[in-house]
Design an enzyme around this catalytic site. Structure first.
Site, short mmCIF file in Angstrom:
data_model
loop_
_atom_site.label_atom_id
_atom_site.label_comp_id
_atom_site.label_asym_id
_atom_site.label_seq_id
_atom_site.Cartn_x
_atom_site.Cartn_y
_atom_site.Cartn_z
N CYS A 180 0.89 -1.30 0.30
CA CYS A 180 0.02 0.12 -0.16
C CYS A 180 0.89 1.31 0.10
CB CYS A 180 -1.03 0.00 1.21
SG CYS A 180 -2.47 0.94 0.85
N GLU A 202 -0.59 -8.35 5.30
CA GLU A 202 -0.53 -8.67 6.91
C GLU A 202 -1.58 -8.66 7.53
OE1 GLU A 202 -0.26 -5.88 5.12
OE2 GLU A 202 -0.57 -4.46 6.54
N HIS A 238 -3.16 -5.17 1.79
CA HIS A 238 -2.66 -5.44 3.05
C HIS A 238 -2.45 -6.92 3.36
CE1 HIS A 238 -1.82 -1.02 4.70
NE2 HIS A 238 -2.99 -1.02 3.86
N1 GLN Z 1 -3.61 6.45 1.35
C1 GLN Z 1 -2.27 6.20 1.80
C2 GLN Z 1 -1.35 6.99 1.20
O1 GLN Z 1 -1.50 7.69 0.22
C3 GLN Z 1 -2.22 4.71 1.52
C4 GLN Z 1 -2.91 3.87 2.37
C5 GLN Z 1 -2.52 2.55 3.07
O2 GLN Z 1 -1.04 2.35 3.14
N2 GLN Z 1 -3.43 1.72 3.55
O3 GLN Z 1 -0.23 6.99 1.44
#
Ligand code: GLN
Length: 229
Positions: free
Chosen positions: A88, A209, A207
C-alpha cells in the site's frame, strides 16, 4: 540467521512482524526482524526489507529526522537483488521514491484512487506468483503487540490451501495507472492490476499482513535466503 528489515516509519508495522514470524515458521527458516528506525541500521547484513502501509506523506515526514527513507533507498540501490515487499503506502514509495530518485518499480501509482477511507473494502483477488508452501510444525497463535493490537483474523480458503484466491484488504488504497505497468502482474482484482513484481521488488496495493495467508511474507523470506546463500 537471515536479518529482515522492517521500516518502523508509521502504519501497519506490528502486523508485519507477526506475519514474518508466522511465515518463518511456515517455511522453516530462522529470521531476525530488524526494526529499522534510523539509516545507520541499514547495513549489508540486512537481506530483505518490508515497507509497510500507512500514510506515505506522514512516512516521508517521519523519516526526515533519522533519514530512514534515504537510508532504505540507498540500501536498495546498493543491493538491487535483495527482495523488498512494499504494501500500500510502501508500494507508493517504491513507485515514487521522491525527488532525485528513479522509481524502483516500472509502474505509476495514484494515491487514494479508490476513494476515501470510508470506501475501503475487501475483495477476492487472483494471485499469480509462485510462492513457497506453508508447512508449519506448530500451531501459531495471533499475538497482541505492545499496544494491545492484534491482527484481524481475515482468512478463508486461501489460508488452508486454495491458492487461486486471496483475501485482499484495501484501505484507502492507491491504484496503478492503467497501461503504466511495465513489469510482471502478480495480483488482480477482476481486470485491475493490484500487485506487481519488478525484479525483486514486490509492490501490493492491499494489506497481506492483515490476513492469515502469509504467502507473500514466505516469498520474501525464501527469496532472501536464495539470494544470500
Ligand atoms: N492512502 C495512503 C497513502 O496515500 C495509503 C494507504 C495505506 O497504506 N493503507 O499513502
Amino acid at each position: 540467521m537471515l536479518r529482515i528489515g522492517l521500516a518502523m516509519l508509521q502504519g501497519a508495522r506490528h502486523e508485519h512482524i507477526e506475519a514474518l514470524i508466522h511465515a518463518s515458521e511456515e517455511v522453516g527458516i530462522e529470521i531476525e526482524i530488524v526494526e529499522l528506525r534510523k539509516s545507520s541500521q541499514l547495513d549489508s547484513d540486512i537481506c530483505a526489507l518490508i515497507l509497510p502501509g500507512g500514510e506515505s506523506t506522514a512516512m516521508r515526514k517521519a523519516s526526515k529526522s533519522e533519514s530512514l527513507l534515504d537510508g532504505i533507498f540507498d540500501w536498495m540501490d546498493k543491493f538491487p537483488n535483495r527482495p523488498v515487499l512494499g504494501t500500500c503506502a510502501g508500494a507508493i514509495l517504491l513507485s515514487d521514491p521522491g525527488e532525485q530518485r528513479q522509481p524502483y518499480i516500472s509502474a505509476q501509482i495514484s494515491r487514494n484512487a479508490w476513494g476515501r477511507q470510508r470506501q475501503s473494502f475487501e475483495a477476492q483477488l487472483e494471485i499469480e506468483l509462485d510462492t513457497p508452501e506453508s508447512n508449519p510444525t506448530k500451531e501459531l497463535e495471533l499475538q497482541r503487540d505492545n499496544f494491545n493490537h492484534k491482527p484481524l483474523k481475515i482468512s478463508h480458503d486461501a489460508a488452508i490451501g486454495n491458492l487461486d484466491s486471496y483475501p485482499g484488504v484495501f484501505i484507502r488504497a492507491p491504484r496503478f495507472l492503467t497501461n503504466s505497468v511495465k513489469c510482471t502482474t502478480v495480483a488482480t482484482l477482476q481486470d485491475e492490476v493490484v500487485g506487481i513484481l519488478d525484479g525483486m521488488k514486490l509492490a501490493l496495493t492491499f494489506h497481506p499482513e492483515l490476513t492469515l495467508d502469509r504467502r507473500f511474507h514466505r516469498w520474501l523470506i525464501v527469496e532472501a535466503k536464495n539470494n544470500f546463500s
